[in-house]
Design a protein around this motif. Sequence first.
Motif, mmCIF file in Angstrom:
data_model
loop_
_atom_site.group_PDB
_atom_site.id
_atom_site.type_symbol
_atom_site.label_atom_id
_atom_site.label_comp_id
_atom_site.label_asym_id
_atom_site.label_seq_id
_atom_site.Cartn_x
_atom_site.Cartn_y
_atom_site.Cartn_z
ATOM 1 N N VAL A 163 -8.890 -13.025 -4.652
ATOM 2 C CA VAL A 163 -8.766 -14.159 -5.557
ATOM 3 C C VAL A 163 -8.154 -15.335 -4.807
ATOM 4 O O VAL A 163 -7.173 -15.183 -4.084
ATOM 5 N N GLY A 164 -8.733 -16.517 -5.005
ATOM 6 C CA GLY A 164 -8.194 -17.731 -4.396
ATOM 7 C C GLY A 164 -6.846 -18.087 -4.991
ATOM 8 O O GLY A 164 -6.548 -17.725 -6.132
ATOM 9 N N ALA A 165 -6.020 -18.792 -4.248
ATOM 10 C CA ALA A 165 -4.676 -19.166 -4.706
ATOM 11 C C ALA A 165 -4.738 -20.129 -5.897
ATOM 12 O O ALA A 165 -3.870 -20.100 -6.766
ATOM 13 N N ASP A 166 -5.741 -20.995 -5.913
ATOM 14 C CA ASP A 166 -5.944 -21.915 -7.036
ATOM 15 C C ASP A 166 -7.438 -22.179 -7.159
ATOM 16 O O ASP A 166 -8.235 -21.667 -6.383
ATOM 17 N N ARG A 167 -7.833 -22.985 -8.115
ATOM 18 C CA ARG A 167 -9.267 -23.166 -8.380
ATOM 19 C C ARG A 167 -10.008 -23.860 -7.244
ATOM 20 O O ARG A 167 -11.224 -23.768 -7.149
ATOM 21 N N ASP A 168 -9.284 -24.532 -6.355
ATOM 22 C CA ASP A 168 -9.920 -25.235 -5.245
ATOM 23 C C ASP A 168 -9.846 -24.484 -3.914
ATOM 24 O O ASP A 168 -10.360 -24.962 -2.909
ATOM 25 N N SER A 169 -9.194 -23.321 -3.909
ATOM 26 C CA SER A 169 -9.014 -22.562 -2.668
ATOM 27 C C SER A 169 -9.900 -21.319 -2.678
ATOM 28 O O SER A 169 -9.915 -20.589 -3.663
ATOM 29 N N PRO A 170 -10.603 -21.073 -1.574
ATOM 30 C CA PRO A 170 -11.423 -19.858 -1.516
ATOM 31 C C PRO A 170 -10.544 -18.621 -1.348
ATOM 32 O O PRO A 170 -9.416 -18.721 -0.865
ATOM 33 N N PRO A 171 -11.051 -17.464 -1.723
ATOM 34 C CA PRO A 171 -10.327 -16.229 -1.449
ATOM 35 C C PRO A 171 -10.154 -16.066 0.064
ATOM 36 O O PRO A 171 -11.006 -16.484 0.846
ATOM 37 N N THR A 172 -9.051 -15.471 0.466
ATOM 38 C CA THR A 172 -8.739 -15.298 1.884
ATOM 39 C C THR A 172 -8.582 -13.820 2.238
ATOM 40 O O THR A 172 -8.469 -12.966 1.350
ATOM 41 N N LEU A 173 -8.540 -13.563 3.525
ATOM 42 C CA LEU A 173 -8.288 -12.201 3.987
ATOM 43 C C LEU A 173 -6.930 -11.724 3.477
ATOM 44 O O LEU A 173 -6.785 -10.576 3.063
ATOM 45 N N GLY A 174 -5.949 -12.602 3.469
ATOM 46 C CA GLY A 174 -4.624 -12.238 2.957
ATOM 47 C C GLY A 174 -4.668 -11.816 1.496
ATOM 48 O O GLY A 174 -4.039 -10.827 1.111
ATOM 49 N N SER A 175 -5.430 -12.527 0.670
ATOM 50 C CA SER A 175 -5.507 -12.159 -0.746
ATOM 51 C C SER A 175 -6.262 -10.837 -0.927
ATOM 52 O O SER A 175 -5.935 -10.050 -1.819
ATOM 53 N N ALA A 176 -7.252 -10.578 -0.059
ATOM 54 C CA ALA A 176 -7.953 -9.298 -0.126
ATOM 55 C C ALA A 176 -7.009 -8.158 0.260
ATOM 56 O O ALA A 176 -7.001 -7.102 -0.378
ATOM 57 N N LEU A 177 -6.181 -8.369 1.281
ATOM 58 C CA LEU A 177 -5.216 -7.341 1.681
ATOM 59 C C LEU A 177 -4.130 -7.154 0.630
ATOM 60 O O LEU A 177 -3.643 -6.038 0.436
ATOM 61 N N ASP A 178 -3.764 -8.230 -0.077
ATOM 62 C CA ASP A 178 -2.803 -8.093 -1.170
ATOM 63 C C ASP A 178 -3.359 -7.176 -2.261
ATOM 64 O O ASP A 178 -2.647 -6.338 -2.805
ATOM 65 N N MET A 179 -4.638 -7.344 -2.582
ATOM 66 C CA MET A 179 -5.259 -6.475 -3.581
ATOM 67 C C MET A 179 -5.390 -5.052 -3.054
ATOM 68 O O MET A 179 -5.195 -4.093 -3.794
ATOM 69 N N LEU A 180 -5.687 -4.914 -1.767
ATOM 70 C CA LEU A 180 -5.764 -3.585 -1.165
ATOM 71 C C LEU A 180 -4.417 -2.874 -1.262
ATOM 72 O O LEU A 180 -4.362 -1.670 -1.481
ATOM 73 N N ARG A 181 -3.326 -3.635 -1.130
ATOM 74 C CA ARG A 181 -1.988 -3.054 -1.269
ATOM 75 C C ARG A 181 -1.808 -2.450 -2.658
ATOM 76 O O ARG A 181 -1.197 -1.402 -2.828
ATOM 77 N N ARG A 182 -2.353 -3.098 -3.675
ATOM 78 C CA ARG A 182 -2.219 -2.596 -5.051
ATOM 79 C C ARG A 182 -3.071 -1.360 -5.303
ATOM 80 O O ARG A 182 -2.678 -0.475 -6.052
ATOM 81 N N THR A 183 -4.261 -1.323 -4.703
ATOM 82 C CA THR A 183 -5.181 -0.223 -4.982
ATOM 83 C C THR A 183 -5.089 0.933 -3.993
ATOM 84 O O THR A 183 -5.356 2.072 -4.356
ATOM 85 N N HIS A 184 -4.737 0.639 -2.734
ATOM 86 C CA HIS A 184 -4.647 1.655 -1.678
ATOM 87 C C HIS A 184 -3.447 1.351 -0.774
ATOM 88 O O HIS A 184 -3.616 0.971 0.392
ATOM 89 N N PRO A 185 -2.232 1.521 -1.286
ATOM 90 C CA PRO A 185 -1.047 1.125 -0.519
ATOM 91 C C PRO A 185 -0.874 1.870 0.804
ATOM 92 O O PRO A 185 -0.404 1.282 1.781
ATOM 93 N N LEU A 186 -1.266 3.125 0.894
ATOM 94 C CA LEU A 186 -1.101 3.865 2.144
ATOM 95 C C LEU A 186 -2.008 3.319 3.240
ATOM 96 O O LEU A 186 -1.628 3.284 4.408
ATOM 97 N N LEU A 187 -3.199 2.871 2.867
ATOM 98 C CA LEU A 187 -4.096 2.251 3.842
ATOM 99 C C LEU A 187 -3.555 0.897 4.269
ATOM 100 O O LEU A 187 -3.487 0.591 5.463
ATOM 101 N N GLU A 188 -3.160 0.086 3.312
ATOM 102 C CA GLU A 188 -2.683 -1.262 3.625
ATOM 103 C C GLU A 188 -1.483 -1.223 4.556
ATOM 104 O O GLU A 188 -1.348 -2.058 5.444
#
Length: 102
Positions: free
Chosen positions: A31-56
């Motif tokens: 998810v992008g930080a705001d409506r004008d920002s594209p999703p980033t690798l950091g935001s994808a890894l943040d979501m990965l932390r929520r769904t697969h914390p041992l992998l992250e």
Amino acid sequence: MSKPVTMVVFVLPSSLRRWVSGRTEVKVFAVGADRDSPPTLGSALDMLRRTHPLLEERLRDDYGRIRRHISMIVCGENARGLGGLDCALPPGAEVYVLPALA
């Protein structure tokens, strides 16, 4: 308006698959930080932390940076050369996770 969202597929080497029940791929939404920002690798890894914390934990260090011995390839290029965690992800991005070779 809503924030931009994209599906991201992390393609994993065999050495990291044990942390996700042997799967070769893990899909998350970035998810992008705001409506004008594209999703980033950091935001994808943040979501990965929520769904697969041992992998992250194996991908990022205690400071949230990509571990030195891990490379992430986005659109055919190393993410470090594209801005690291701030690397913008296109829709349907595939991120290839590669451990460093000794």
